[in-house]
Design a protein around this motif. Sequence first.
Motif, PDB file in Angstrom:
ATOM      1  N   SER A 233      15.795  33.626 -32.225  1.00  0.00           N
ATOM      2  CA  SER A 233      16.656  32.505 -32.612  1.00  0.00           C
ATOM      3  C   SER A 233      15.819  31.531 -33.435  1.00  0.00           C
ATOM      4  N   PRO A 234      16.458  30.611 -34.159  1.00  0.00           N
ATOM      5  CA  PRO A 234      15.690  29.593 -34.899  1.00  0.00           C
ATOM      6  C   PRO A 234      14.767  28.791 -33.995  1.00  0.00           C
ATOM      7  N   ASN A 240       7.249  29.806 -31.883  1.00  0.00           N
ATOM      8  CA  ASN A 240       6.233  30.796 -32.241  1.00  0.00           C
ATOM      9  C   ASN A 240       5.339  30.303 -33.373  1.00  0.00           C
ATOM     10  N   VAL A 241       5.922  29.583 -34.333  1.00  0.00           N
ATOM     11  CA  VAL A 241       5.117  29.010 -35.426  1.00  0.00           C
ATOM     12  C   VAL A 241       4.134  27.986 -34.872  1.00  0.00           C
ATOM     13  N   LEU A 242       4.606  27.124 -33.959  1.00  0.00           N
ATOM     14  CA  LEU A 242       3.722  26.124 -33.357  1.00  0.00           C
ATOM     15  C   LEU A 242       2.603  26.782 -32.560  1.00  0.00           C
ATOM     16  N   LEU A 243       2.940  27.849 -31.818  1.00  0.00           N
ATOM     17  CA  LEU A 243       1.909  28.572 -31.077  1.00  0.00           C
ATOM     18  C   LEU A 243       0.886  29.187 -32.029  1.00  0.00           C
TER      19      LEU A 243
END
Length: 486
Positions: A233-234, A240-243
């Motif tokens: 999902s968005p 995931n980008v932040l991780l």
Amino acid sequence: MAHTSMHAHGDVDRETAMDRAGRSSSSEKTREKSGTVWTATAHIVALLVGSSVLAVAWTFAQLGWVAGPAVVVAISVVTYFYSALLADCYRDPDHLGGAVHGEYIDAVRSYLGPKSGTFCGLIQYGVLWAAMVGYTITSSASMSAVQRVNRFHHDWLGAADGGGTSGVTYTVAFGAFQLLLSQLPSLEDIAWLSVVAVATSFGYSSICLGLCTARWASHRDVRGTLAGAAGDSPREKVFNVLLAVGNIAISYIYAPVLFEIQDTVKAAPSESKTMKKASLYGLAMSAVVYLLLGISGYAAFGNDAPSNILTGAAFHEPFWLVDIANICVVVHFLGAYQVIAQPVFSRLEAYVGGRWPESIFVTASYERRLRVPAWTAAPPTSITLSPVKIALRAAVIVATTQVAALMPFFNAVLGFIAALGFWPLAVYLPVSMHIASLKIGRGKARWWVLQGVSMALLVVAVGMGVASVRDMVKRLKEATPFKTMD
């Protein structure tokens, strides 16, 4: 906040500052430092080229072909800028007494006052200890991976033995080695250990690069997308980008031990110049490694890149080469563990020594000389053994090993603590000390630029922390005590 901190420092008694400067000068006369640009670079690379290298393919899979390389380069540049600010704070300006600071917390106290020093100490030593736990877990996972890959190979040959060793056994074995290494006296005396750590880190990085390149060549196409994996999902994509950004940012945090490393280098040329060069070389080498592995790993696996190239299911053959890579990981962390543990040991010993200065248990010591391996070209070193040193360091390592064995999901906790430590240790405190050192007034253009960038990075750090908490909660549901998780 920086303006208030400068006033807090102004309340520090000038005579105390001069006494501290006098003690620092006396200390420099009695201890001849031998560190160079290259020994300092070795310490830095030993810290930067770590377990995040094994996850960089997954990181690129979340960020994509555009943002992946851009994040590595951007964080390298930002880290160098703030490490240069810190390097300049090693020696106080004359108007602050001219003291030399061998520890981060001492510099913060000198420039910003005792309250900021306490704040720094809580975060700094919390992050360092959490990293020690993370190193123990990662090393145990690599040792377990050797066993798993060998078993897979024997199963394939039809010669499986069916036996196995638990992850906790490897965790305890790693802790036992650290008990021995912990008796080495200081960072300056374990420069050769950092050289070994750097050599092995480049060893497993090179093997990972070779394996990924071979996999890439086998299917002859460049996998992955410009924007990276879509996620379920968005919202999942954002986390995931932040991780992924956090994985890179966390691996670049060496501010907690920068002063300890700088305190090992020779005074001529100035320690600041030497440390800036070492930071530049160390960050450049690390960035090249991350870019090569990220590009080759993402091209090989695309958006399905594993979270760990060596301990997951990415490679089982050639089994002997994968085994060598995992052994190199363990040897690397044996050295890197000590680089971050030494400041923790020193602070505990200083506290106990100041608390009970007359105790025989604290003051007793016995000196023994050791010969280091001839191939290191390092001179013989001596070890000062004392009951308090043995007891305190053993207690820290035993506690660290127990937590690593009981909480195999602690890597997620480590990510959270490191996310909390990234902004105050690597951004806010360096900026505040720089402003105090140069007496940059509130409202000036340089003040606004420094504070503006600091606030922007705070927003990123908060996002990393939220993503880490979410990841930690997910892993808590899957964790099993005494079982190392990939």
